[in-house]
Design an enzyme around this catalytic site. Structure first.
Site, mmCIF file in Angstrom:
data_model
loop_
_atom_site.group_PDB
_atom_site.id
_atom_site.type_symbol
_atom_site.label_atom_id
_atom_site.label_comp_id
_atom_site.label_asym_id
_atom_site.label_seq_id
_atom_site.Cartn_x
_atom_site.Cartn_y
_atom_site.Cartn_z
ATOM 1 N N HIS A 46 43.330 -3.679 105.915
ATOM 2 C CA HIS A 46 44.216 -4.841 105.776
ATOM 3 C C HIS A 46 43.446 -6.119 105.493
ATOM 4 C CE1 HIS A 46 47.253 -2.037 107.200
ATOM 5 N NE2 HIS A 46 48.023 -2.770 106.413
ATOM 6 N N ARG A 92 54.927 -7.814 104.651
ATOM 7 C CA ARG A 92 54.345 -7.212 105.867
ATOM 8 C C ARG A 92 54.580 -8.170 107.032
ATOM 9 N NH1 ARG A 92 50.280 -5.389 101.996
ATOM 10 N NH2 ARG A 92 49.777 -3.208 102.347
ATOM 11 N N ARG A 130 59.670 -5.381 105.425
ATOM 12 C CA ARG A 130 59.344 -4.222 106.254
ATOM 13 C C ARG A 130 59.333 -4.633 107.723
ATOM 14 N NH1 ARG A 130 53.661 -1.378 105.474
ATOM 15 N NH2 ARG A 130 52.904 -3.176 106.646
ATOM 16 N N ASP A 171 48.288 4.488 103.509
ATOM 17 C CA ASP A 171 48.310 5.417 104.633
ATOM 18 C C ASP A 171 48.471 6.848 104.168
ATOM 19 O OD1 ASP A 171 47.921 3.956 107.030
ATOM 20 O OD2 ASP A 171 49.851 2.983 106.694
ATOM 21 N N CYS A 231 54.268 0.656 97.138
ATOM 22 C CA CYS A 231 53.709 -0.628 97.557
ATOM 23 C C CYS A 231 52.296 -0.487 98.099
ATOM 24 C CB CYS A 231 54.617 -1.312 98.577
ATOM 25 S SG CYS A 231 54.906 -0.325 100.038
HETATM 26 C C1 PEP Z 1 50.664 1.615 102.846
HETATM 27 O O1 PEP Z 1 50.341 2.279 103.837
HETATM 28 O O2 PEP Z 1 50.457 1.991 101.666
HETATM 29 C C2 PEP Z 1 51.294 0.301 103.010
HETATM 30 C C3 PEP Z 1 51.745 -0.358 101.973
HETATM 31 O O3 PEP Z 1 51.363 -0.210 104.275
HETATM 32 P P1 PEP Z 1 50.101 -0.899 105.018
HETATM 33 O O4 PEP Z 1 49.019 -1.067 103.993
HETATM 34 O O5 PEP Z 1 50.557 -2.186 105.573
HETATM 35 O O6 PEP Z 1 49.767 0.108 106.064
HETATM 36 MG MG MG Z 2 51.084 1.715 105.760
#
Ligand code: PEP
Ligand code: MG
Length: 572
Positions: A187, A294, A330, A453, A500
């Protein structure tokens, strides 16, 4: 030259500023002169007081009165006789060094507050930690973690930056950053791209290789740092920067154009945001909507949970600024690498497989309900869609939907307006959800594939671990096949499907996703125009005719190479 992982593109020239975080190795030492040691303590407390007072004044002027009060509370801790006398007693009685005495006595106080079943008391423990860390830093003469105090623009060099550290970076003070820890989809990396701050991670032994005041050239695309460059290096990188800037100018020409392929297929290019302020970048880059807000970043860098009213105002602000364009918000995805101190969540052995996102929300229902009510209230003012993260079973999804129903009913009873046809979607980011996306598609209005993820869970590679980053590969044939399956299942059920995760912004991935029929791409704001440009050069029919062959290829590197060649043939 030092190599790492390029996590946010851009070429910058600047001076290194090394940042050492609060954690310091505290050694217990025996002292000989107790008066001298107490003098050191008294001096450190006085310096801490002065620093906190300055921060309070600055905070009052730039942020607000209630935030400044936090620091006033810190000043009071420094005057607390029980705490300070306790530290002095420890030095006097045990003849130990002041920093050790501070850490032990502060910990005793923190444990008492932590054991109380009261959120306010637990917060006091965090305050004591802040203050005692400051005293220790002053005793050791270590500079605190205060970017805001920098006068000149610098390139930050640090072992690690957490997502919440990164969210606080001020572009007026920070040119870029270089760290030892973190992968491309951590992140911290994602935020750097949203903030448009060039950055590199994964530099082993960073503190030995880069020093305070070094002249640096940082190439965030290639993941290269040049230390104390020669005139030739400077010239080369100035030329490179010109090419890079010209490319951006070319993309800018697509600002007010539709997102359409050469053979006329229209898709949507949305943008991802972390905080309401990022909306400016969404608009400036001509995105057709927000595909991922987010919301967890609203919960960071503060001392307590945002209220329903605060959240409502943030969501409403973004929705109204988007003027009817879609805004996919989200629900809270705390956990993994995203920490929120005041929730006092227990440290876990496997945080990415742990208590995070929808799991936390279905357990701490009061937090979830507050957010759902705020989202529904804001939905009266724009085109808001709600999305649940980390769904791994139908049961979990139904439980979350049930909560949404309850929130709607409560608002109805209170006569509060909301959009009762609000679309509800879910992220596909857990392999079980992808495998049964046919079943889940019957329950929601849309999917958004979270590759960040999904890939880490499929290939069993922690997305934030730079040591195994080479195994984290979006062109892994298993990953590609799963993405196709999810898109097919969504379309079979007549729902739309977006992506995304960061793979959506990969220029070599784009033709594949178009061939698979992805409806919406949601990427960091600065990637929107590049994607639109590339799309305009591609023919979906052409790449579709190659899809079966590509999906039969066995090696991710072979697929990536194939796609790079395809890109070079059609784009350059
Ligand atoms: C993902 O997991 O691709 C996503 C967009 O959520 P995050 O990156 O916030 O986990
Ligand atoms: Mg994610």
């Amino acid at each position: 030259m030092v190599r790492g992982i390029g996590i946010s593109p851009g070429i910058i020239f600047g001076k290194a500023k090394t940042m050492i975080k609060n954690q310091v190795n505290l050694e217990k030492k025996n002292i000989e002169d107790r008066n001298e040691e107490i003098d050191r303590l008294v001096h450190a407390i006085a310096s801490s007081k002065q620093q906190i007072n300055e921060i309070a004044i600055k905070t009052r002027a730039t942020i607000g009165e209630s935030e400044a009060k936090i620091f006033e509370a810190h000043e009071l801790i420094l005057e607390d006789a029980t705490l300070i006398d306790g530290i002095k007693d420890k030095i006097n009685e045990e003849m130990v060094n002041a920093e050790y005495a501070v850490s032990v006595v502060a910990k005793q106080f923190m444990d008492i507050f932590d054991s109380m079943d009261d959120a306010y008391m637990k917060e006091k423990s965090a305050d004591i930690k802040d203050v005692s860390d400051r005293i220790i830093r002053n005793l050791l003469g270590i500079e605190a973690w205060h970017l805001a105090d920098n006068e000149d623009k610098v390139i930050i060099v640090a072992e690690d930056l957490t997502p919440s550290d990164t969210a606080l970076l001020d572009k007026n003070k920070v040119l870029g950053f270089v760290t030892a820890v973190g992968g491309k989809t951590s992140h911290t990396a994602i935020l750097a791209r949203i903030l448009e701050i060039p950055a590199i991670s994964g530099i082993q032994g960073i503190m030995e290789k880069l020093h305070d005041g070094d002249d640096l050239i940082l190439d965030g695309q290639e993941g290269i740092v040049i230390v104390n460059p020669s005139p030739d290096d400077i010239h080369d990188y100035q030329e490179k920067k010109k090419v890079y800037d010209n490319q951006l100018l070319l993309y800018k020409k697509y600002l007010n154009k539709p997102s359409i392929t050469k053979d006329g297929k229209e898709v949507e290019i949305f943008a991802n945001i972390g905080l309401p302020d990022d909306t400016d970048k969404v608009i400036a880059n001509g995105a057709e909507g927000i595909g991922l807000f987010r919301t967890e970043f609203l919960f960071m860098n503060r001392k307590n949970l945002p209220t329903e009213q605060e959240q409502y105002e943030a969501y409403k602000d973004v929705a109204t600024r988007l003027k009817g364009k879609p805004v996919v918000i989200r629900t809270l995805d705390i956990g993994g690498d995203k920490e929120v101190d005041y929730l006092h969540l227990q440290a876990e052995l496997n945080p990415f497989l742990g208590y995070r996102a929808i799991r936390l929300c279905l357990d701490r229902k009061e937090i979830f309900m507050t957010q759902l009510r705020a989202l529904l209230r804001a939905s009266a003012y724009g085109n808001i869609k709600i999305m649940f993260p980390m769904i791994s079973s139908v049961h979990e999804l139904r439980e979350a939907k049930q909560m949404l129903q309850e929130a709607k009913k409560a608002l109805e009873n209170e006569g509060i307006l909301y959009n009762d046809t609000i679309e509800l979607g879910m992220m596909i980011e857990v392999p079980s959800a992808a495998m049964m996306s046919d079943l889940l598609a019957k329950e929601v209005d849309f999917f958004s594939i979270g590759t960040n993820d999904l890939i880490q869970y499929m290939v069993a590679v922690d997305r934030g671990n730079e040591k195994i980053a080479h195994l984290y590969h979006e062109f892994n044939p298993g990953v590609l096949r799963m993405i196709k399956m999810v898109i097919d299942n969504a379309h079979e059920a007549n729902i739309w499907v977006g992506m995304c995760g960061e793979a959506a912004a990969n220029p070599y991935m784009l033709p594949l996703l178009l061939a698979m029929g992805l409806d919406e791409f949601s990427v960091c704001p600065s990637a929107v125009l590049e994607l639109r440009y590339i799309m305009s050069k591609l023919s979906v029919d052409d790449i579709k005719s190659k899809l079966d062959t590509i999906l039969m290829m066995a090696e991710e590197h072979a697929i990536e190479k194939y796609m790079e060649e395809y890109y070079d043939k059609h784009i350059n």
